[in-house]
Structure formats: structure tokens, C-alpha cells
Design an enzyme around this catalytic site. Sequence first.
Site, PDB file in Angstrom:
ATOM      1  N   LYS A  87       0.917  -1.173   0.305  1.00  0.00           N
ATOM      2  CA  LYS A  87       0.150   0.487   0.139  1.00  0.00           C
ATOM      3  C   LYS A  87       0.905   1.563   0.118  1.00  0.00           C
ATOM      4  CE  LYS A  87      -2.403  -1.099   3.627  1.00  0.00           C
ATOM      5  NZ  LYS A  87      -1.807  -2.188   4.279  1.00  0.00           N
ATOM      6  N   ARG A 102      -9.038   1.832   9.306  1.00  0.00           N
ATOM      7  CA  ARG A 102      -8.787   0.062  10.125  1.00  0.00           C
ATOM      8  C   ARG A 102      -9.591  -0.699  10.303  1.00  0.00           C
ATOM      9  NH1 ARG A 102      -2.395   0.516   9.176  1.00  0.00           N
ATOM     10  NH2 ARG A 102      -2.324  -1.799   9.072  1.00  0.00           N
ATOM     11  N   ARG A 124      11.737  -7.977   5.147  1.00  0.00           N
ATOM     12  CA  ARG A 124      12.343  -6.736   5.098  1.00  0.00           C
ATOM     13  C   ARG A 124      12.905  -6.431   5.872  1.00  0.00           C
ATOM     14  NH1 ARG A 124       6.645  -2.595   4.949  1.00  0.00           N
ATOM     15  NH2 ARG A 124       6.786  -2.927   6.825  1.00  0.00           N
ATOM     16  N   ARG A 178      12.208  -3.825  11.740  1.00  0.00           N
ATOM     17  CA  ARG A 178      10.937  -4.008  12.100  1.00  0.00           C
ATOM     18  C   ARG A 178      10.213  -4.124  13.513  1.00  0.00           C
ATOM     19  NH1 ARG A 178       5.990  -0.993   9.008  1.00  0.00           N
ATOM     20  NH2 ARG A 178       5.176  -1.623   9.952  1.00  0.00           N
ATOM     21  N   ARG A 205      -0.721  -9.203  13.603  1.00  0.00           N
ATOM     22  CA  ARG A 205      -1.130  -8.050  11.829  1.00  0.00           C
ATOM     23  C   ARG A 205      -2.429  -8.410  10.933  1.00  0.00           C
ATOM     24  NH1 ARG A 205       4.026  -5.539   9.641  1.00  0.00           N
ATOM     25  NH2 ARG A 205       3.228  -3.950   9.006  1.00  0.00           N
TER      26      ARG A 205
HETATM   27  P1  AMP Z   1       1.299  -0.211   9.147  1.00  0.00           P
HETATM   28  O1  AMP Z   1       2.998   0.300   8.917  1.00  0.00           O
HETATM   29  O2  AMP Z   1       0.424   0.363   8.331  1.00  0.00           O
HETATM   30  O3  AMP Z   1       1.492  -1.764   9.026  1.00  0.00           O
HETATM   31  O4  AMP Z   1       1.230   0.201  10.333  1.00  0.00           O
HETATM   32  C1  AMP Z   1       1.829   0.303  11.366  1.00  0.00           C
HETATM   33  C2  AMP Z   1       0.886  -0.068  13.110  1.00  0.00           C
HETATM   34  O5  AMP Z   1       0.755   0.977  13.308  1.00  0.00           O
HETATM   35  C3  AMP Z   1      -0.234  -0.900  13.260  1.00  0.00           C
HETATM   36  O6  AMP Z   1      -0.488  -2.716  13.515  1.00  0.00           O
HETATM   37  C4  AMP Z   1      -1.223  -0.193  14.299  1.00  0.00           C
HETATM   38  O7  AMP Z   1      -0.358  -0.616  15.625  1.00  0.00           O
HETATM   39  C5  AMP Z   1      -0.711   0.966  13.916  1.00  0.00           C
HETATM   40  N1  AMP Z   1      -1.426   1.271  13.247  1.00  0.00           N
HETATM   41  C6  AMP Z   1      -1.366   1.969  12.425  1.00  0.00           C
HETATM   42  N2  AMP Z   1      -2.743   3.010  11.407  1.00  0.00           N
HETATM   43  C7  AMP Z   1      -3.352   2.818  12.002  1.00  0.00           C
HETATM   44  C8  AMP Z   1      -4.574   2.557  12.361  1.00  0.00           C
HETATM   45  N3  AMP Z   1      -5.578   3.192  11.542  1.00  0.00           N
HETATM   46  N4  AMP Z   1      -5.883   2.963  13.599  1.00  0.00           N
HETATM   47  C9  AMP Z   1      -4.969   1.895  14.925  1.00  0.00           C
HETATM   48  N5  AMP Z   1      -3.261   1.341  14.740  1.00  0.00           N
HETATM   49  C10 AMP Z   1      -2.897   1.885  13.451  1.00  0.00           C
END
Ligand code: AMP
Length: 221
Positions: free
Chosen positions: A19, A94, A133, A166, A177
Site C-alpha cells: 500500500k 482500519r 524486509r 521492524r 497484524r
Molecule cells: P502499518 O505500517 O500500516 O502496518 O502500521 C503499523 C502499526 O501502526 C499497526 O500495526 C498499528 O499498531 C498502528 N496503526 C497504523 N494505522 C492505524 C490505525 N488506523 N489505527 C490504529 N492503529 C494503527
Amino acid sequence: MRDEVPLIVVFIGPPGSGKSTQAELLSRQCRIPHLEMGEILRDWATQDTPLGRQIKSYVDRGLLVPESMVRQLVEQRLRSPEFRRGFVIDGFPRNLAQARMLDEMLAEAYQKVDAAVLFDAPERIVLERLSGRRLCPRCGASYHLKYAPPVHDEVCDRCGEKLRQRVDDRPEVIRSRLRVFAQETAPLIEYYRAQGILHRIDASRGAEQIYADLKSEMSCG
Ligand code: AMP
């Protein structure tokens, strides 16, 4: 090819579906800002403050950060003048509560979501992408141990810093996740499909092919 210009685009998809890479490309082409929720939250999580530590405890476990914290951060960004011409947002919403929250925020400015793009990729592929990654903590360069490896083992080609994984790309957190995606985020597919604005993209292929599909679905004039 769509005739109208989709100015407000949300990207949904499992972690590792690409994304952010695609949002960055679309944002550049359409000259609209890219808001990456995960990155904003990870930045906050590095801060040694009560809020930073709280956010970190959710991000490190692969759980959604609570509504109240996320709302503040999104509202702040969307109010800034550069977002008036539209934006591409990835990692938000989300879940259904966040989707409704976004609709309400936009409605206050007489705006709405024009398109929701689902990046569809099977679990086997996202697991492989995420577990390989690696990132450079100094310059931010991104690698994959199998598909885009650095020249020297786990060291950044650009600046020589030791690469890191990460915390939430560890296998046990990846599983959490993916569970959150299936339980909380997947219902958004129906939410946007019912509004007639869902675009489904096969995200199991390479970034260039995915972007070619994305461009044929989205037109920014
Ligand atoms: P991502 O890099 O998009 O996978 O996001 C990493 C982490 O950030 C996620 O596993 C959540 O812990 C937090 N996160 C990202 N976007 C949201 C959201 N819209 N609402 C709540 N937590 C979020």
C-alpha cells in the site's frame, strides 16, 4: 479508466500488500499529499513521552492504537491546507468506526471519499515480503533479503549503517497484524463496495505491475 478525478483515495490491504509504495507513487503522480498512518504512529512511538510509550506498546504488538489517539492525529493532518485538494491515505481507516470517523471529518468540509482501493494479496506472499524486509535506521532505505538485498550482508548500500528489522515484522507480531486485518479491517471491503467506490487490485505481483493497474483505475487528470 474513470472519467471523474478521484481526489480523496483510501488504500486498504493486509500488511505487506504494498500500500505505502503505491500510495507514494500515486501521490507523486497526482500531486496530492500521502498520509501514511503507520509511519505517523511509528514516529510518535519513538518519542519518550507518555503518549509515545503508549502508542509504542500497541504498534510493537501489532494491535490497533485506540481511537482517541488516532482521531487527534488524523484530524490535525486533514485540517492542514495542503489536504484541501485531496489526498491519498493508507493505513486509515482500519475498521468501521474509523471509516465512519473519516466520513464525518470529511463531511464537515463538504468532502467525501472518492475511491477505496483494496490491495489483495494472499497470506503466503505478505508473510514472505514482511519477514524479509529490512530498513536502514539512518537514511530510511528499504531492502528485502531475497528480492532487493544490500550488496553487503545486512548493511545499507547508501550509508553503511547496519540494517534493522521492524519490531512488528517479527513472525509472532506479523501473525497478530494479519489477525487484526482479517477481523477489523476486512469489513471495510463491504462498506466501500456497497457505496460503489471499491477498486480491487491484485497485489500479489511486482510493484510496477501493481502500479500499472492502479493507474488504469485512477485518473488524476
Ligand atoms: P502499518 O505500517 O500500516 O502496518 O502500521 C503499523 C502499526 O501502526 C499497526 O500495526 C498499528 O499498531 C498502528 N496503526 C497504523 N494505522 C492505524 C490505525 N488506523 N489505527 C490504529 N492503529 C494503527
